[in-house]
Motif scaffolding. Sequence first.
Motif, PDB file in Angstrom:
ATOM      1  N   UNK A   5     -11.447   3.138  10.486  1.00 42.80           N
ATOM      2  CA  UNK A   5     -11.397   2.039   9.207  1.00 42.80           C
ATOM      3  C   UNK A   5     -10.531   2.334   8.027  1.00 42.80           C
ATOM      4  N   UNK A   6     -10.428   3.483   8.016  1.00 45.10           N
ATOM      5  CA  UNK A   6      -9.491   4.057   6.600  1.00 45.10           C
ATOM      6  C   UNK A   6      -8.087   3.614   7.283  1.00 45.10           C
ATOM      7  N   UNK A   7      -7.544   3.927   8.375  1.00 44.40           N
ATOM      8  CA  UNK A   7      -6.234   3.569   8.904  1.00 44.40           C
ATOM      9  C   UNK A   7      -6.156   2.169   8.876  1.00 44.40           C
ATOM     10  N   UNK A   8      -7.069   1.169   9.277  1.00 45.33           N
ATOM     11  CA  UNK A   8      -7.025  -0.518   9.381  1.00 45.33           C
ATOM     12  C   UNK A   8      -6.629  -0.636   7.776  1.00 45.33           C
ATOM     13  N   UNK A   9      -7.733  -0.109   6.855  1.00 50.82           N
ATOM     14  CA  UNK A   9      -7.666  -0.462   5.382  1.00 50.82           C
ATOM     15  C   UNK A   9      -6.179  -0.076   4.921  1.00 50.82           C
ATOM     16  N   UNK A  10      -5.592   1.013   5.268  1.00 54.24           N
ATOM     17  CA  UNK A  10      -4.041   1.402   4.878  1.00 54.24           C
ATOM     18  C   UNK A  10      -3.401   0.338   5.074  1.00 54.24           C
ATOM     19  N   UNK A  11      -3.193   0.184   6.555  1.00 54.75           N
ATOM     20  CA  UNK A  11      -2.392  -0.703   6.883  1.00 54.75           C
ATOM     21  C   UNK A  11      -2.397  -2.255   6.463  1.00 54.75           C
ATOM     22  N   UNK A  45     -12.438  -3.026   4.561  1.00 49.79           N
ATOM     23  CA  UNK A  45     -12.548  -1.830   5.523  1.00 49.79           C
ATOM     24  C   UNK A  45     -12.622  -0.519   4.724  1.00 49.79           C
ATOM     25  N   UNK A  46     -11.969  -0.496   3.473  1.00 45.64           N
ATOM     26  CA  UNK A  46     -12.164   0.594   2.639  1.00 45.64           C
ATOM     27  C   UNK A  46     -13.780   0.797   2.151  1.00 45.64           C
ATOM     28  N   UNK A  47     -14.485  -0.346   1.818  1.00 45.17           N
ATOM     29  CA  UNK A  47     -15.868  -0.145   1.625  1.00 45.17           C
ATOM     30  C   UNK A  47     -16.703   0.620   2.935  1.00 45.17           C
ATOM     31  N   UNK A  48     -16.389   0.090   3.999  1.00 46.44           N
ATOM     32  CA  UNK A  48     -17.031   0.604   5.304  1.00 46.44           C
ATOM     33  C   UNK A  48     -16.766   2.294   5.266  1.00 46.44           C
ATOM     34  N   UNK A  49     -15.661   2.411   4.973  1.00 49.16           N
ATOM     35  CA  UNK A  49     -15.147   4.186   4.697  1.00 49.16           C
ATOM     36  C   UNK A  49     -16.063   4.839   3.780  1.00 49.16           C
ATOM     37  N   UNK A  53     -17.682   8.518   3.201  1.00 47.33           N
ATOM     38  CA  UNK A  53     -16.682   9.340   2.676  1.00 47.33           C
ATOM     39  C   UNK A  53     -16.974   9.242   1.144  1.00 47.33           C
ATOM     40  N   UNK A  54     -16.415  10.363   0.203  1.00 42.02           N
ATOM     41  CA  UNK A  54     -16.760  10.246  -0.874  1.00 42.02           C
ATOM     42  C   UNK A  54     -15.557   9.371  -1.612  1.00 42.02           C
ATOM     43  N   UNK A  55     -15.685   8.581  -2.641  1.00 42.50           N
ATOM     44  CA  UNK A  55     -15.037   7.624  -3.157  1.00 42.50           C
ATOM     45  C   UNK A  55     -13.709   8.039  -3.574  1.00 42.50           C
ATOM     46  N   UNK A  57     -12.143  10.851  -2.544  1.00 42.68           N
ATOM     47  CA  UNK A  57     -11.331  11.402  -1.421  1.00 42.68           C
ATOM     48  C   UNK A  57     -10.860  10.123  -0.879  1.00 42.68           C
ATOM     49  N   UNK A  58     -11.713   9.128  -0.249  1.00 47.79           N
ATOM     50  CA  UNK A  58     -11.198   8.121   0.384  1.00 47.79           C
ATOM     51  C   UNK A  58     -10.050   7.441  -0.301  1.00 47.79           C
ATOM     52  N   UNK A  59     -10.273   7.089  -1.560  1.00 51.36           N
ATOM     53  CA  UNK A  59      -9.063   6.419  -2.546  1.00 51.36           C
ATOM     54  C   UNK A  59      -7.712   7.298  -2.633  1.00 51.36           C
ATOM     55  N   UNK A  60      -7.926   8.719  -2.518  1.00 44.50           N
ATOM     56  CA  UNK A  60      -6.859   9.580  -2.680  1.00 44.50           C
ATOM     57  C   UNK A  60      -6.065   9.410  -1.351  1.00 44.50           C
ATOM     58  N   UNK A  61      -6.563   9.287  -0.163  1.00 45.41           N
ATOM     59  CA  UNK A  61      -5.871   9.182   1.026  1.00 45.41           C
ATOM     60  C   UNK A  61      -5.604   7.607   1.129  1.00 45.41           C
ATOM     61  N   UNK A  62      -6.234   6.691   0.790  1.00 47.29           N
ATOM     62  CA  UNK A  62      -5.878   5.338   0.817  1.00 47.29           C
ATOM     63  C   UNK A  62      -4.594   5.026   0.249  1.00 47.29           C
ATOM     64  N   UNK A  63      -4.735   5.294  -0.976  1.00 47.97           N
ATOM     65  CA  UNK A  63      -3.566   5.209  -1.869  1.00 47.97           C
ATOM     66  C   UNK A  63      -2.440   5.990  -1.555  1.00 47.97           C
ATOM     67  N   UNK A  64      -2.678   7.316  -1.404  1.00 51.66           N
ATOM     68  CA  UNK A  64      -1.595   8.111  -1.086  1.00 51.66           C
ATOM     69  C   UNK A  64      -0.655   7.660   0.257  1.00 51.66           C
TER      70      UNK A  64
END
Length: 109
Positions: A5-11, A45-49, A53-55, A57-64
């Motif tokens: 889900x995180x990879x999909x959100x990033x793409x 998809x980020x909301x599913x993550x 996963x803590x917000x 950490x998820x946001x750091x990976x997603x945005x980075x």
Amino acid sequence: MTFAYLIIAIILEVIGTAALQASEQFTKPKPLILTLIGYAASFYFLSLVLRTMPVGIAYAIWSGLGIVLITIVGLVWFGQKLDMPAVIGLALIIAGVGTINLFSSTVSH
């Protein structure tokens, strides 16, 4: 499924951001519509993550990773150039995301 889900959100976020650039300040409707769809789907998809996963950490990976990927899109698709400080900064972002994923106990694997 969290990382899928995180990879999909990033793409989707990268697609939305690339379309935003292509919309030329909202003057082209097709890229603008793709921007809205890309961002909305990315946030879904980020909301599913965030279920597992803590917000922070998820946001750091997603945005980075989003920053790194959209920079590559900018280089390849839009012909945008980077100077050495930008390259170093991007390397530090990648190192930060890697550190989180490899060593943090807050990331669910």
